[in-house]
Scaffold this motif. Sequence first.
Motif, PDB file in Angstrom:
ATOM      1  N   GLY A  79       0.838  -1.193   0.000  1.00 52.95           N
ATOM      2  CA  GLY A  79       0.000   0.000   0.000  1.00 52.95           C
ATOM      3  C   GLY A  79       0.869   1.237   0.000  1.00 52.95           C
ATOM      4  N   SER A  80       0.221   2.396   0.002  1.00 53.94           N
ATOM      5  CA  SER A  80       0.967   3.646  -0.144  1.00 53.94           C
ATOM      6  C   SER A  80       1.312   4.278   1.206  1.00 53.94           C
ATOM      7  CB  SER A  80       0.126   4.635  -0.955  1.00 53.94           C
ATOM      8  OG  SER A  80      -1.053   4.917  -0.230  1.00 53.94           O
ATOM      9  N   ASP A  83       4.798   5.592   1.413  1.00 53.44           N
ATOM     10  CA  ASP A  83       4.982   6.679   0.442  1.00 53.44           C
ATOM     11  C   ASP A  83       4.268   7.957   0.886  1.00 53.44           C
ATOM     12  OD1 ASP A  83       6.470   5.066  -1.211  1.00 53.44           O
ATOM     13  OD2 ASP A  83       4.688   4.248  -2.205  1.00 53.44           O
ATOM     14  N   ARG A  84       3.214   7.796   1.646  1.00 50.13           N
ATOM     15  CA  ARG A  84       2.505   8.974   2.157  1.00 50.13           C
ATOM     16  C   ARG A  84       3.232   9.619   3.334  1.00 50.13           C
ATOM     17  NH1 ARG A  84      -2.410  10.761   0.916  1.00 50.13           N
ATOM     18  NH2 ARG A  84      -3.340   9.671  -0.826  1.00 50.13           N
ATOM     19  N   TRP A  86       3.630   8.469   6.266  1.00 49.16           N
ATOM     20  CA  TRP A  86       2.991   8.242   7.556  1.00 49.16           C
ATOM     21  C   TRP A  86       3.945   7.505   8.492  1.00 49.16           C
ATOM     22  CZ3 TRP A  86      -2.317   6.447   5.158  1.00 49.16           C
ATOM     23  CH2 TRP A  86      -3.114   7.594   4.949  1.00 49.16           C
ATOM     24  N   ALA A 111      -6.512  10.669   8.301  1.00 48.14           N
ATOM     25  CA  ALA A 111      -5.155  10.167   8.125  1.00 48.14           C
ATOM     26  C   ALA A 111      -4.851   9.055   9.136  1.00 48.14           C
ATOM     27  CB  ALA A 111      -4.155  11.305   8.300  1.00 48.14           C
TER      28      ALA A 111
ATOM     29  N   GLN B 350      -5.814  -3.803  -1.755  1.00 53.96           N
ATOM     30  CA  GLN B 350      -4.896  -2.652  -1.724  1.00 53.96           C
ATOM     31  C   GLN B 350      -5.623  -1.360  -2.036  1.00 53.96           C
ATOM     32  OE1 GLN B 350      -1.247  -2.676  -3.802  1.00 53.96           O
ATOM     33  NE2 GLN B 350      -0.494  -4.541  -2.835  1.00 53.96           N
ATOM     34  N   LEU B 425      -6.207   7.244  -2.177  1.00 54.99           N
ATOM     35  CA  LEU B 425      -5.314   6.867  -1.081  1.00 54.99           C
ATOM     36  C   LEU B 425      -4.065   6.188  -1.602  1.00 54.99           C
ATOM     37  CD1 LEU B 425      -7.777   5.438   1.606  1.00 54.99           C
ATOM     38  CD2 LEU B 425      -6.254   7.376   1.917  1.00 54.99           C
ATOM     39  N   GLN B 426      -4.227   5.448  -2.711  1.00 60.72           N
ATOM     40  CA  GLN B 426      -3.097   4.688  -3.235  1.00 60.72           C
ATOM     41  C   GLN B 426      -2.023   5.592  -3.831  1.00 60.72           C
ATOM     42  OE1 GLN B 426      -3.928   1.897  -6.296  1.00 60.72           O
ATOM     43  NE2 GLN B 426      -2.947   0.225  -5.225  1.00 60.72           N
ATOM     44  N   ASP B 427      -2.444   6.767  -4.287  1.00 59.31           N
ATOM     45  CA  ASP B 427      -1.499   7.684  -4.905  1.00 59.31           C
ATOM     46  C   ASP B 427      -1.011   8.682  -3.862  1.00 59.31           C
ATOM     47  OD1 ASP B 427      -0.104   9.531  -6.297  1.00 59.31           O
ATOM     48  OD2 ASP B 427      -1.654   9.943  -7.802  1.00 59.31           O
ATOM     49  N   PRO B 428       0.262   8.583  -3.442  1.00 66.44           N
ATOM     50  CA  PRO B 428       0.735   9.447  -2.354  1.00 66.44           C
ATOM     51  C   PRO B 428       0.725  10.924  -2.715  1.00 66.44           C
ATOM     52  CG  PRO B 428       2.523   8.101  -3.250  1.00 66.44           C
ATOM     53  CD  PRO B 428       1.277   7.621  -3.880  1.00 66.44           C
ATOM     54  N   GLN B 429       0.612  11.247  -4.030  1.00 69.93           N
ATOM     55  CA  GLN B 429       0.593  12.660  -4.421  1.00 69.93           C
ATOM     56  C   GLN B 429      -0.742  13.324  -4.084  1.00 69.93           C
ATOM     57  OE1 GLN B 429       3.482  13.702  -5.316  1.00 69.93           O
ATOM     58  NE2 GLN B 429       4.229  11.593  -5.414  1.00 69.93           N
ATOM     59  N   MET B 432      -4.926  14.120   1.540  1.00 67.77           N
ATOM     60  CA  MET B 432      -6.145  13.614   2.163  1.00 67.77           C
ATOM     61  C   MET B 432      -7.322  14.564   1.951  1.00 67.77           C
ATOM     62  SD  MET B 432      -5.376  10.692   3.449  1.00 67.77           S
ATOM     63  CE  MET B 432      -6.627  10.230   4.626  1.00 67.77           C
TER      64      MET B 432
END
Lengths: 207, 498
Positions: A79-80, A83-84, A86, A111, B350, B425-429, B432
């Motif tokens: 999962g991301s 990358d986020r 966190w 979050a 995922q 959510l899957q794309d960190p760019q 939120m």
Amino acid sequence: MNRLTGLFFCVSLLFGASWLGLVAYPYLTFAGLRQSKDEATGALAPLGVPGTATQGARIYAANGCLYCHSQYIRAKDEGSDIDRKWATRRTVARDYMFDRQVFLGVSRLGADLTNVGVRQTDPQWFYRILYSPQTVSPETSMPAYRWLFVTREIQGQPSADAVKLEGRDAPPPGYEIVPTDEGKALVEYLLSLKRNYPLPEAPEATE
Amino acid sequence: MKQPVVAEPELGGGTTAEQVSVSIVDRSIRIPVLMFFGSGVLWLAVASFFWVLASSQIYTPTAWWTLPGVAWLSFGRAYPVFLNCLVYGWATCAGIGTGIWLLSRFTDAPLLNPLYPILASLIWNVGLLTGVLSILVGLTSGNELLEFPSYSAFILFLALVMVSLWAITIIWNRKPGTMYISQWYLLGAFLWFAWTYATANVALSLAPAPGVTQPAIAWWYAGSLVDLWLTPIALAVAYYLIPKFAGRSIYSYKLALLSFWGLALFGGWTGMTHLIGGPLPVWMITASIVAKVLMLIPVLAVAANFHRTMESDYGGLRDNLPFRFVVIGAMVYTAYSIEGSIISIRSVAQVTQFTLVTAGHTQLGLLGFCSMVLFGAVYYIVPRLLNRQWLYPKLLTAHFWFTVVGLGLLFFGLTIGGMIQGFGLQDPQVPMSAISDLIQPFLAVQNIGVLLLAIANLGFTVAFTLILLISAPARQRPVAIEQINEASESTEGEVSVA
């Protein structure tokens, strides 16, 4: 053995298998977890949680934070989460060994909070988002938790932990908005969420 | 071990003797079953109120009509109150009531001591009331579907043990030789639920489990609650009513056995799919994914069995409302389970994990499957207990359509919105806040869906109250309801298959 006894036996046995696998097994296994000790420095990890933070965990449950916030990090290829930013590694069983109540959570309308105490170190930030979430992030669907605060007349010096608010949310002149004991405990708990120590079974994720 | 005989549900042969004995049975269980149904309907109304509140709060957290700033009506409490009222208040009460009715029918003996289940229903409601009040004032355990504090859980457990012992005893003392497939499901349900409920509450509050064992047990419990309590109860109803309505015996006993044993084998393993990627041994999660996918075997066995029993003759659905509820509920069961298998696969999870998709999935199961079947059961059983007719057939039809449309909107909003949320959510760019913005219209759609469902449930409450209070003499019955009742009645007597 008559037929019904056999049926009873089979029905219980099939269900008992899942009971052994998903209840008894983790119960026995995770009771035996120990802190990890760094070879070089001798530092122990994870460390226990302070008492107020444990108090705050109860406020966290009572107000249903867990219905929108998770507290676990998946591995980089699952999962991301990493990358986020966190966290820098996935979380493992040992991260939760001292938690009286474990809130993994299954929703991320908000979050992830696994390491929120690393990302935000200022109690003021937490007070503001709890009192008036839309001033921190206008689009958020987070509700305001105003019952964790009281508005009171300023006696002499303003309190150090009075919430700094502007515009519509600001208290009338001569008044201040301060967190209650429950509010303070909750923020103490959120500040204590720092699962950023190294653990051998969960190495830092690499690019 | 030799397989016990599975007999077909009673069909045909509507002799006078049978009719009389049925009515004696019905009279002996009238009060306990109506008490369970009645409290279920009340809790459904409570659940609907909190559901509208919680879904509106997620949509517009600051609007005055979502009552911001009131601690006991805030989202974090309204949401668990809604879920617990729906599961333990409505579905479980209606399920126990239906279970008592079905088991008494199968035994064909009047209930000797109606006070016993009446007492159980009172205790159950005391447990629920204390539990709901505790959540509202903020005394919760913090595990989903196990929010009730230990004292409420203990009261609920007492009532559950009473009901389960009664159910198991009555199955034990059944007439030798025959065992209907619905009895198998009910036996399993009453045995498993008390067991899971006790385990989860002991391991989470009396002797708190260490660390991550807590969520493991909590999700094992949640999976078992749906798959080994609500599902078998609803399937017991469907296996009884569908052949009855269709006027045929069940198509295949072997398929029915396969569906039962499949559920018994996989049902307890499905819960960990909520924690994919979580801090638990990988094998536990993998076992759950495997169980969830293999669950397709019993699910498809149920679907095939019902479909062949109906013989593609769905015409009766038009006039017979209880039938319509049960058949649509059974169809949703298939769709719901297939969706469940798909979103459990790691690569799909995922995207869908942590999103509204899972909420939509849960609510589809609770409303579209369990509640639909139980609505059908209540509509079928209550007139027989009271020897009365449902008033205002249009109200019942409206209940059906509001439920279907509301559920459709709710499911669409949560699933599509959830997928957008998941890809975001899957794309960190994608920050939120942008995700919150993107899903806003879909939350509006689900909010309308929830509102329609709440109106539907309110209509159901009104219909139930009316039939309890007003006795409609047969001659003054409206025409349409006459058809409804004739259509369902005809299968009890001489069966004519068009």
